[in-house]
Design a protein around this motif. Structure first.
Motif, PDB file in Angstrom:
ATOM      1  N   ASP A 148       6.313  10.391  10.720  1.00 14.17           N
ATOM      2  CA  ASP A 148       5.325   9.472  11.297  1.00 14.17           C
ATOM      3  C   ASP A 148       5.521   8.925  12.586  1.00 14.17           C
ATOM      4  OD1 ASP A 148       3.515   7.622  10.745  1.00 14.17           O
ATOM      5  OD2 ASP A 148       3.491   8.302   9.393  1.00 14.17           O
ATOM      6  N   ASP A 183       5.976   9.792   0.215  1.00 11.20           N
ATOM      7  CA  ASP A 183       6.187  10.248  -1.279  1.00 11.20           C
ATOM      8  C   ASP A 183       5.888  11.279  -2.159  1.00 11.20           C
ATOM      9  OD1 ASP A 183       3.093   9.490  -0.454  1.00 11.20           O
ATOM     10  OD2 ASP A 183       3.057  10.415  -2.078  1.00 11.20           O
ATOM     11  N   ALA A 195       5.939   2.687   8.948  1.00  4.88           N
ATOM     12  CA  ALA A 195       6.086   3.895   7.960  1.00  4.88           C
ATOM     13  C   ALA A 195       7.438   4.022   7.703  1.00  4.88           C
ATOM     14  CB  ALA A 195       4.730   5.635   8.300  1.00  4.88           C
ATOM     15  N   ALA A 209       9.900   3.800   4.573  1.00  3.48           N
ATOM     16  CA  ALA A 209      10.362   4.883   4.127  1.00  3.48           C
ATOM     17  C   ALA A 209      11.972   5.104   4.335  1.00  3.48           C
ATOM     18  CB  ALA A 209      10.252   6.734   4.069  1.00  3.48           C
ATOM     19  N   THR A 214       0.980  -1.303  -0.232  1.00  7.11           N
ATOM     20  CA  THR A 214       0.222   0.064   0.044  1.00  7.11           C
ATOM     21  C   THR A 214       1.137   1.385  -0.206  1.00  7.11           C
ATOM     22  OG1 THR A 214      -1.396  -1.112   1.243  1.00  7.11           O
ATOM     23  CG2 THR A 214      -1.769   1.290   1.445  1.00  7.11           C
ATOM     24  N   TYR A 215       1.540   1.336   1.068  1.00  8.89           N
ATOM     25  CA  TYR A 215       3.196   2.483   0.759  1.00  8.89           C
ATOM     26  C   TYR A 215       3.345   2.561   0.091  1.00  8.89           C
ATOM     27  CZ  TYR A 215       2.771   2.337   5.872  1.00  8.89           C
ATOM     28  OH  TYR A 215       2.035   3.255   7.555  1.00  8.89           O
ATOM     29  N   PHE A 228       0.810   3.899  -2.850  1.00  7.08           N
ATOM     30  CA  PHE A 228       1.004   5.837  -2.551  1.00  7.08           C
ATOM     31  C   PHE A 228       1.130   6.591  -3.700  1.00  7.08           C
ATOM     32  CE2 PHE A 228      -0.905   4.903   2.614  1.00  7.08           C
ATOM     33  CZ  PHE A 228      -2.046   5.173   1.608  1.00  7.08           C
ATOM     34  N   GLY A 241       3.636   8.581   6.033  1.00  2.00           N
ATOM     35  CA  GLY A 241       3.521   7.635   5.698  1.00  2.00           C
ATOM     36  C   GLY A 241       4.177   6.833   4.886  1.00  2.00           C
ATOM     37  N   GLY A 242       4.572   6.875   3.803  1.00  2.00           N
ATOM     38  CA  GLY A 242       6.173   6.463   2.855  1.00  2.00           C
ATOM     39  C   GLY A 242       7.056   7.000   1.963  1.00  2.00           C
TER      40      GLY A 242
END
Length: 237
Positions: free
Chosen positions: A94, A72, A99, A103, A29-30, A33, A69-70
């Motif tokens: 985060d 992005d 997360a 990252a 999912t990350y 995104f 999050g990731g």
């Protein structure tokens, strides 16, 4: 559908917020995104309106990305600044260790610092930024956490800077559009991710412009942006 979305559903919970959710699905999912947010989050507009005007050749502008999050978003911001040949540094935070681990696993990027922390920890250490941003964080928060985030943001922004928290605007049109646009990719791009289901849940949890305005402290304002997005904005006086 209009009746279904007439009120904000604060009881709905996103799958990826479950600390016990499947880690492989979460990582996927990350990873996806970045593609989805490029279409639905108005990231380029955030850069053009709030960050690009504050970049200067002889000083490094500093941005704080809350709930990264990731990561992005900060990667895109740094890429656009590099193309404009202007110095930018982003601290991306985060509180979720999953997360930050994801990252960091994507490798280092010049100008990007990844920190497992919340906004209060960064404010308490005395750090200050030209722009404080978040993307799709507000709808995750209850009243107490939202008030804390906004108060921390005011502490974190330098004179001449801005705090800009972007989120979805709840509406039948937004729900229908996201459902329709993601449907063809369920078995390909979005397969084995939380993105489609959590995206629809996010819209149910999000606010209208009037609702968000009623939640904000004095001095904050709401801006509508495309597509179906809101910005909670504060600038020091």
């Amino acid at each position: 559908m209009a009746r279904f979305l007439a009120e904000r559903d604060e009881t709905a919970r996103e799958l990826m917020d479950d600390p016990h959710c499947d880690p492989v699905t979460l990582a996927r999912t990350y990873a996806r995104f970045g593609l989805v947010n490029a279409v639905v989050s108005g990231q380029r507009g955030l850069y053009r309106r709030w960050i690009r005007p504050r970049l200067a050749p002889r000083r490094t502008t500093r941005v704080l990305d809350i709930g990264t999050g990731g990561a992005d978003l900060p990667r895109r911001l740094l890429g656009w600044a590099r193309r404009d040949r202007l110095p930018l540094a982003v601290v991306a935070i985060d509180p979720d260790p999953r997360a930050i681990a994801f990252a960091r696993g994507r490798g280092p990027v010049p100008g990007l610092e990844l920190v497992q922390a919340d906004s209060r920890a960064i404010a308490d250490r005395g750090d200050r930024f030209d722009v404080v941003v978040s993307n799709h964080v507000l709808h995750h928060l209850d009243e107490t956490a939202r008030a804390a985030l906004l108060a921390d943001s005011e502490r974190l922004v330098v004179q001449g800077g801005a705090a800009v928290h972007g989120d979805i605007e709840r509406s039948p049109a937004a729900y229908a559009a996201f459902a329709a646009l993601t449907w063809p990719f369920q078995s390909t791009l979005l397969r084995d991710t939380f993105i489609r289901e959590d995206g629809l849940t996010s819209i149910r949890r999000s606010t209208t412009a009037a609702e968000l305005a009623g939640m904000l402290p004095e001095g904050w304002r709401v801006r509508r942006t495309f597509p179906s997005h809101l910005e909670a904005v504060w600038t020091p006086r």
